[in-house]
Design a protein around this motif. Structure first.
Motif, PDB file in Angstrom:
ATOM      1  N   SER A  69       3.146   5.071  -7.102  1.00 36.23           N
ATOM      2  CA  SER A  69       3.866   4.466  -6.835  1.00 36.23           C
ATOM      3  C   SER A  69       3.265   2.817  -7.112  1.00 36.23           C
ATOM      4  O   SER A  69       2.539   2.516  -7.644  1.00 36.23           O
ATOM      5  N   THR A  70       4.174   1.993  -6.973  1.00 33.34           N
ATOM      6  CA  THR A  70       3.614   0.568  -7.372  1.00 33.34           C
ATOM      7  C   THR A  70       4.120  -0.607  -5.979  1.00 33.34           C
ATOM      8  O   THR A  70       3.980  -1.095  -6.053  1.00 33.34           O
ATOM      9  N   HIS A  71       3.818   0.638  -4.833  1.00 30.95           N
ATOM     10  CA  HIS A  71       3.769   0.039  -3.515  1.00 30.95           C
ATOM     11  C   HIS A  71       2.748  -0.672  -3.827  1.00 30.95           C
ATOM     12  O   HIS A  71       1.291  -1.028  -3.483  1.00 30.95           O
ATOM     13  N   LEU A  77      -4.139   2.798   0.868  1.00 28.18           N
ATOM     14  CA  LEU A  77      -3.945   4.159   1.024  1.00 28.18           C
ATOM     15  C   LEU A  77      -4.756   4.875   0.120  1.00 28.18           C
ATOM     16  O   LEU A  77      -5.311   5.748   0.698  1.00 28.18           O
ATOM     17  N   ILE A  78      -5.463   4.611  -0.626  1.00 32.41           N
ATOM     18  CA  ILE A  78      -5.954   5.079  -1.609  1.00 32.41           C
ATOM     19  C   ILE A  78      -7.612   5.334  -0.854  1.00 32.41           C
ATOM     20  O   ILE A  78      -8.155   6.128  -1.254  1.00 32.41           O
ATOM     21  N   TYR A 123       4.561   7.747   4.900  1.00 30.68           N
ATOM     22  CA  TYR A 123       6.173   7.672   5.110  1.00 30.68           C
ATOM     23  C   TYR A 123       6.233   6.937   4.329  1.00 30.68           C
ATOM     24  O   TYR A 123       7.456   7.194   3.809  1.00 30.68           O
ATOM     25  N   GLY A 124       6.418   5.319   4.652  1.00 31.10           N
ATOM     26  CA  GLY A 124       6.835   4.641   3.696  1.00 31.10           C
ATOM     27  C   GLY A 124       7.055   4.088   2.561  1.00 31.10           C
ATOM     28  O   GLY A 124       7.631   3.612   2.002  1.00 31.10           O
ATOM     29  N   ILE A 125       6.092   5.257   2.555  1.00 37.64           N
ATOM     30  CA  ILE A 125       5.805   4.891   0.416  1.00 37.64           C
ATOM     31  C   ILE A 125       6.407   5.731   0.009  1.00 37.64           C
ATOM     32  O   ILE A 125       7.213   5.994  -1.072  1.00 37.64           O
ATOM     33  N   ASN A 126       5.989   7.105   0.423  1.00 42.36           N
ATOM     34  CA  ASN A 126       6.815   8.161  -0.197  1.00 42.36           C
ATOM     35  C   ASN A 126       6.354   9.500   0.395  1.00 42.36           C
ATOM     36  O   ASN A 126       5.545   9.989   1.865  1.00 42.36           O
ATOM     37  N   LYS A 127       7.460   9.885   1.377  1.00 41.10           N
ATOM     38  CA  LYS A 127       7.835  10.785   2.308  1.00 41.10           C
ATOM     39  C   LYS A 127       7.179  11.787   2.161  1.00 41.10           C
ATOM     40  O   LYS A 127       6.229  12.924   2.865  1.00 41.10           O
TER      41      LYS A 127
END
Length: 154
Positions: A69-71, A77-78, A123-127
């Motif tokens: 992702s590019t979020h 998160l990482i 969840y907001g980045i990738n469900k």
């Protein structure tokens, strides 16, 4: 190809961590764990490697979605993922290698908190990333119960 590596490398890292954890707990699984008073809900030993294989695969794929992702919260998160992986490994060290259910319990509670935080934030980045952590969260909650039972009854 980069996107593929963002999935395969984390999956391999998770399996490697699991392999090392398995090696350090091997002696205790043979010479200590069988003699503990365990809950009637404790699954047979064969269930654990099967469950962890599935969970490590889900974990690696989950972080792969985040890496791709590019979020703006991707790095956070990482980092959370890395810390939960450290806690995942250290539980084996405390509980089995050190044969210390109390340290194991403290460790696994911290792990559970990080898993929930990761799942909520992802969840907001990738469900899908978030959903892939649900079996892991449930398994660790069950493992927390088993750890607590052993602490209280031994």
């Amino acid at each position: 190809m980069k996107k593929f590596y963002a999935f395969i490398i984390p999956v391999l890292v998770c399996f490697f961590i699991g392999f090392i954890a398995g090696r350090i707990q091997e002696n205790s699984i043979l010479n200590w764990y069988p003699y503990l008073n365990k809950s009637n809900l404790t699954p047979p030993n064969l269930v654990f490697p099967v469950a962890w294989t599935i969970l490590y695969l889900c974990m690696g794929v989950s972080i792969g979605f985040i890496i791709n992702s590019t979020h703006r919260q991707r790095k956070i998160l990482i980092c959370i993922f890395g810390w939960q992986l450290i806690l995942n490994f250290s539980w084996s060290f405390f509980f089995f290698y050190r044969q210390n259910p109390l340290l194991g319990l403290i460790n696994i509670i911290l792990l559970e908190v990080l898993l929930i935080i990761y799942s909520i934030k992802s969840y907001g980045i990738n469900k899908i990333s978030s959903i892939l952590f649900i079996p892991y969260i449930l398994w660790v909650a069950f493992a927390t119960y088993l750890n607590f039972y052993i602490l209280v009854h031994n």
